[in-house]
Scaffold this active site. Structure first.
Site, mmCIF file in Angstrom:
data_model
loop_
_atom_site.group_PDB
_atom_site.id
_atom_site.type_symbol
_atom_site.label_atom_id
_atom_site.label_comp_id
_atom_site.label_asym_id
_atom_site.label_seq_id
_atom_site.Cartn_x
_atom_site.Cartn_y
_atom_site.Cartn_z
ATOM 1 N N TRP A 33 -41.115 -80.236 -44.924
ATOM 2 C CA TRP A 33 -40.409 -78.973 -45.135
ATOM 3 C C TRP A 33 -39.808 -78.449 -43.839
ATOM 4 O O TRP A 33 -38.972 -77.545 -43.862
ATOM 5 C CB TRP A 33 -41.335 -77.926 -45.755
ATOM 6 N N ASP A 34 -40.233 -79.034 -42.723
ATOM 7 C CA ASP A 34 -39.690 -78.659 -41.420
ATOM 8 C C ASP A 34 -38.164 -78.623 -41.447
ATOM 9 O O ASP A 34 -37.537 -77.736 -40.856
ATOM 10 C CB ASP A 34 -40.130 -79.670 -40.357
ATOM 11 N N GLU A 65 -52.609 -74.472 -43.088
ATOM 12 C CA GLU A 65 -53.309 -75.684 -43.507
ATOM 13 C C GLU A 65 -54.771 -75.727 -43.063
ATOM 14 O O GLU A 65 -55.449 -76.733 -43.293
ATOM 15 C CB GLU A 65 -52.569 -76.922 -42.986
ATOM 16 N N SER A 74 -25.296 -57.661 -2.069
ATOM 17 C CA SER A 74 -24.923 -58.227 -3.359
ATOM 18 C C SER A 74 -23.573 -58.929 -3.277
ATOM 19 O O SER A 74 -22.798 -58.734 -2.333
ATOM 20 C CB SER A 74 -24.845 -57.128 -4.416
ATOM 21 N N ARG A 75 -23.275 -59.712 -4.292
ATOM 22 C CA ARG A 75 -22.032 -60.466 -4.320
ATOM 23 C C ARG A 75 -20.824 -59.529 -4.294
ATOM 24 O O ARG A 75 -19.863 -59.753 -3.566
ATOM 25 C CB ARG A 75 -21.984 -61.360 -5.564
ATOM 26 N N SER A 93 -20.512 -57.851 -0.917
ATOM 27 C CA SER A 93 -20.041 -58.845 0.046
ATOM 28 C C SER A 93 -18.537 -59.035 -0.073
ATOM 29 O O SER A 93 -17.812 -59.084 0.936
ATOM 30 C CB SER A 93 -20.759 -60.181 -0.178
ATOM 31 N N LYS A 140 -29.722 -54.058 -3.202
ATOM 32 C CA LYS A 140 -30.208 -53.580 -1.908
ATOM 33 C C LYS A 140 -29.024 -52.968 -1.131
ATOM 34 O O LYS A 140 -27.912 -53.450 -1.259
ATOM 35 C CB LYS A 140 -30.791 -54.758 -1.105
ATOM 36 N N GLU A 162 -38.681 -60.067 4.069
ATOM 37 C CA GLU A 162 -37.220 -59.954 4.091
ATOM 38 C C GLU A 162 -36.665 -60.417 5.429
ATOM 39 O O GLU A 162 -37.342 -60.330 6.459
ATOM 40 C CB GLU A 162 -36.791 -58.504 3.872
ATOM 41 N N ASP A 163 -35.432 -60.924 5.416
ATOM 42 C CA ASP A 163 -34.788 -61.333 6.667
ATOM 43 C C ASP A 163 -33.529 -60.517 6.938
ATOM 44 O O ASP A 163 -32.804 -60.804 7.891
ATOM 45 C CB ASP A 163 -34.432 -62.819 6.626
#
Length: 976
Positions: free
Chosen positions: A338-339, A480, A799-800, A803, A894, A918-919
């Site tokens: 039945w799957d 079952e 952030s992108r 930037s 950030k 963090e760097d």
């Protein structure tokens, strides 16, 4: 072989599953994971060169044979993979010599499996090998294999043999007898026949060599036709072997040998075959793909499960169906359950309706087998087999062998009592009709299925004079774990009632629109107006267990069984039934899989009795804690996920979704070696579309009410409904997963013990700054914007979008142009990070992560990058990280504290309990604003605002970091 390296887990990208190292202990499970196919056949991911413990298999739809007395099974067909490569007398194989590097990848988008190996022979000769294979999605009778061979540090002779192995076995039994083999000017061929079903199969194989001098020869080894060639190669000289194979059976054509030879002679080049294959996959994905943004693992897992479904469905054959383990392993011997109708079919109904039609028509062609089973048990009509093969006759084994050699054999009652499958098939047929409006199929095929199985229910129910009602006794429901004394299963009874209601509707539809077809069926099935009235009477008076409280009893007397607390058995790695035994399971309120909840799910779309939101909540609270959801049935997690999503339990919904999504990829149940969990794969599609997407199928068109999991920023898919395509592009409600705004604690709040560490990714755990720089530089060059490495320093931790705004400066762009530029830069970056590997972890990173895990400290990634998840996967540290907060997680990047606050929230920690590594100055500022401890990595002038400043993670241990933070804490207290 050098096995000193620790085994690595799989790496996931949006479209690719990557195995970065070979681990022989995972051989069989990974053979399943790397299965390829084309809807006609499936080939497990065994190695071309072979392996002593390999469980190689190629399974073709409909090629069944019988083991005398015992069972019917799909036959392991001749193996088209064998490729023996010999380097100066040493045969390449992974269990000999030394593996210097290894990577295997499955490209889901293009349906290709590839593997790259650098291997040093026992004689010390190093060679690079790159394998690629595909089962053509454009031509189901074509298979292709390519190997590129490059000597690294030697020159010498290399021999390659490409063979067809005519002696495959089904776990010790060979179903084939040889009829013939030979050679033509295009290659070699093999002809075999199954021992009892008498199905013929033919394969033909051709070889092409380029990059060196040599020509293929033939070797007619009995049962093993072979093409071989040898050549001389020098360092850095790449030689390419292309092997194409054609395959036909007598189910396809009258003369399979001639067909295979003719096809081989007419084939275009390998490159053209590959191009045609990719075009066919592009077309398939156009309608079936699901796009998820914000969660790479989910994205890959969903596409992987869709891929396994697509390669399992026959495009040109409506007399076969998808086995429970698809065409990927020996589990359940290729039998159909039945799957297919309940779990798998909806995916095809709503994205590939022509394939759904084929799968349902299989049940029409197996009606005679269903009628024979009904007659065998003394019933009328059609009673579908619990396990079906080619004819539809029952092939469920009557007995199973116990694990204990001294115990008695175990009786399998499913074949006798799990009769709900007849209603399951009718349910699938009805819903296909509703979704597609395919009146022709319902008239010609579906009506006979629904009506003749209704005749069966009419003869199967019993009338109780005492209670004046119809009952169905001695059954097994979806659960079952209970197979004895199950009377009036609400799942079985309600589906039988529903079935009869729909049979009446089909009868009336035929009477109005196709009276001649109804007349023919009335004669064939012995249906009279009186029988139709009897169906109405049964549907009206069949007992359905219900109560005013809304809590539905699974079957008569279930609430009287001894209760169970599953937590008492944790931790465990086995099912509850395996722990307490079959008989004890029958006496307990424990479920193998949802039963009442499964019924509520099936009635959910149509909103039919007993479904209601209140009933779902009431029954969830009772049955979910009693369901062996982890080690019971693999069919359960997807259904639980959908209902949990309906109830607003987003965390549990996602957990159950991932449990189902990774059942094969990560072998979470320990049985992936047996083949793909096909029902789970289909359930995954239903979770995403009906659960997370909240799709409701109205009378006019589908409507979405999405509740996306945390971290998902976008969900996109399409559905086919009544002749039209409907596209959905869903976004989360911004407040969906955040009960309150993320606010940092006040500066005066007391510090708490450290329980969590949040790492920025780039510059802290790995250094992809160069990739970012090169991507921005390429974009800047294209746009003629000034940009250099000094300017790039200002982008650290930003952030992108921010930037990009720093790069464009005063230049004016529209919002659409800015978005396109960000996407373009991201595309460049994604290209570059494909080479990231565990070797790119910065010194000290892995050691610190392992120490944190041992210390019981929770860890998270807090990165502004939207590619954080794939980088984490490629670095091989996903199992060391408890949560990821990335560019998709929050709106404000950030130096706002939101990203780190989100990470703490995902860890379940107070911000004051977390340390951030963090760097970048912006990252340190964000950590401080979040009320967290900040550890800055790099020069004082950049990260000097942090509580602790370190040059890097190299040679830095968690105990030392704690000590430095403690000193900072004392200083903070002294200053205050």
């Amino acid at each position: 072989m050098n096995m000193s390296e620790r085994p690595h887990s799989l790496i996931y990208t949006d479209w690719t599953v990557i195995e970065p190292h070979f681990d022989p202990t995972l051989l069989h499970a990974r053979e399943t994971v790397f299965t390829i196919g084309n809807g006609y056949l499936g080939t497990r991911g065994s190695f071309e060169e072979g392996h002593p413990q390999a469980m190689a298999a190629t399974l073709i739809h409909g090629v069944y044979d019988h083991v005398p007395v015992v069972y019917t099974e799909l036959v392991n067909c001749p193996d088209w993979l064998p490729l023996v490569i010999t380097i100066e007398g040493d045969r390449f194989r992974l269990d000999q010599g030394e593996v210097l590097s290894y990577e295997r990848s499955l490209d889901l988008q293009h349906g290709r499996l590839s593997r790259s190996v650098r291997w040093r022979s026992p004689a010390g000769k190093t060679i690079d090998l790159h394998f690629e294979r595909f089962a053509s999605f454009a031509d189901q009778h074509v298979l292709a294999l390519r190997c590129q061979i490059t000597p690294v540090d030697f020159e010498g002779s290399i021999e390659v043999q490409a063979s067809i192995n005519g002696y495959p076995e089904n776990q010790g039994f060979n179903h084939w007898e040889s009829i013939g083999q030979g050679a033509t000017r295009h290659g070699v061929w093999l002809r075999v026949r199954t021992r009892t079903s008498r199905i013929e199969l033919a394969m033909a194989s051709g070889m092409n060599l380029s990059g060196a001098e040599g020509s293929p020869q033939t070797a007619n080894v009995p049962g093993y036709p072979t093409l071989l060639t040898s050549f001389f190669a020098s360092p850095d000289q790449t030689v390419t072997i292309e092997n194409v194979i054609t395959v036909y059976t007598s189910r396809d054509v009258e003369a399979p040998t001639q067909a295979a030879q003719t096809k081989l002679a007419d084939l275009p080049s390998y490159a053209d075959l590959r191009s045609q294959h990719e075009d066919a996959w592009k077309q398939a994905w156009e309608n079936s793909d699901i796009l998820i943004e914000g969660d790479v693992k989910s994205q890959l897992a969903v596409r992987y499960n869709i891929f396994q479904l697509l390669i399992s469905a026959a495009k040109h054959d409506d007399q076969v169906s998808i086995p429970a383990k698809t065409l990927s392993g020996f589990g359940y011997r290729g039998h159909v359950f039945w799957d297919t109708e309940i779990f798998i079919l909806p995916f095809f109904t709503y994205t590939q309706p022509a394939l759904a039609r084929n799968l349902l028509t299989y049940r029409y062609h197996t009606l005679e087998g269903a009628r024979r089973k009904a007659a065998h048990y003394g019933f009328k009509g059609a009673m579908y087999s619990w396990e079906s093969a080619d004819t539809g006759d029952e092939v469920t084994p009557r007995w199973a062998l116990p694990n204990d050699p001294y115990a008695e054999d175990i009786r399998i009652w499913c074949r006798d009592r799990e009769i709900h499958i007849s209603a399951d098939i009718a349910y699938a047929a009805w819903n296909y009709w509703q979704a597609t409006g395919d009146d022709d199929w319902m008239r010609d095929y579906g009506a006979e299925i629904i009506l003749d199985t209704a005749v069966f229910w009419m003869s199967r129910v019993e009338w109780s004079n005492r209670h004046e009602r119809y009952e169905i006794r001695e059954v097994i429901g979806a659960d079952e774990y209970h197979e004895h004394d199950v009377n009036n299963s609400v799942f079985t009874n309600r589906l039988a009632q529903w079935h009869l209601e729909k049979a009446i509707a089909v009868y009336d539809w035929l009477k109005q629109h196709h009276p001649q077809r109804l007349s023919d069926l009335e004669k064939k099935l012995k249906i009279t107006p009186e029988r139709r009235s009897r169906w109405q009477d049964i549907a009206k008076n069949l007992w359905i267990l219900d109560s005013p409280s809304g809590l539905i009893e699974q079957f008569e007397g279930f609430f009287d069984l001894k209760d169970i607390n599953l937590n008492d058995y944790e931790p465990r790695t086995k099912s509850i039934q395996a722990l307490i035994g079959i008989e004890e399971g029958n006496r307990r309120q424990v479920l193998k899989q949802p039963d009442v909840l499964m019924l509520l799910y099936l009635m959910r779309q149509s909103q039919e009795f007993p479904y209601s939101p209140a009933a779902v909540e009431k029954n969830w609270d009772y049955y979910a804690p009693r369901t062996d959801i982890t080690y019971g049935s693999s069919l359960g997690p997807a259904i639980h996920s959908i209902l949990a999503s309906d109830l607003g339990k987003s965390v549990e919904a996602y957990d159950r979704f991932m449990q189902a999504a990774l059942v094969d990829l990560e072998d979470t149940r320990g049985n992936a070696s047996e083949g793909i969990h096909g029902a789970s794969a289909g359930g995954i599609w239903q979770v995403v579309v009906f659960g997370f997407g909240g799709i409701q199928l109205g009378d006019r068109h589908p409507v979405a009410n999405p509740h996306l999991p945390p971290g998902w920023s976008r969900l996109k898919f399409r559905l086919h409904w009544r002749g039209k395509w409907h596209d959905f592009d869903l976004k989360p409600n911004p407040t969906q997963h955040l009960p309150a705004p993320m606010t940092p604690p006040p500066p005066s709040s007391p510090r708490l013990p450290i329980r969590g560490v949040i790492f920025d990714l780039d510059g802290v755990l790995t250094d992809t700054a160069e990739y970012h720089y090169r991507s921005w530089q390429r974009l800047a060059d294209e746009e003629e914007l000034p940009f250099d490495r000094d300017a790039n320093e200002a982008l650290r931790g930003v952030s992108r979008r921010e930037s990009l705004m720093l790069i464009v400066g005063d230049r004016t762009y529209s919002e659409a142009q800015l978005h396109e530029m960000m996407e373009r830069k991201n595309g460049y970056y994604v290209e570059l990070i494909q080479t990231v590997s565990p070797h790119d972890l910065l010194p000290g990173a892995l050691t610190l992560l392992e120490e944190l895990r041992q210390a019981g400290i929770k860890t998270a990634i807090g990165s502004a990058s939207k590619n954080a998840r794939p980088v984490v996967e490629k670095l091989g540290i996903a199992d060391q990280v408890d949560a990821i907060a990335d560019g998709y997680s929050v709106e404000h990047p950030k130096p706002a504290p939101d990203l780190f606050l989100f990470a703490a929230q995902e860890l379940g920690l107070d911000p004051g309990e977390c340390v951030v590594f963090e760097d970048a100055a912006a990252g340190v500022e964000a950590a401080l604003a979040a009320g967290m401890w900040a550890v800055g990595l790099g020069p004082e002038e950049r990260v000097g605002a942090a509580h602790v400043v370190l040059p890097s993670l190299a040679d830095m241990h968690w105990s030392a970091v704690q000590e430095r933070v403690q000193q900072a804490s004392h200083q903070e207290c002294a200053n205050s």
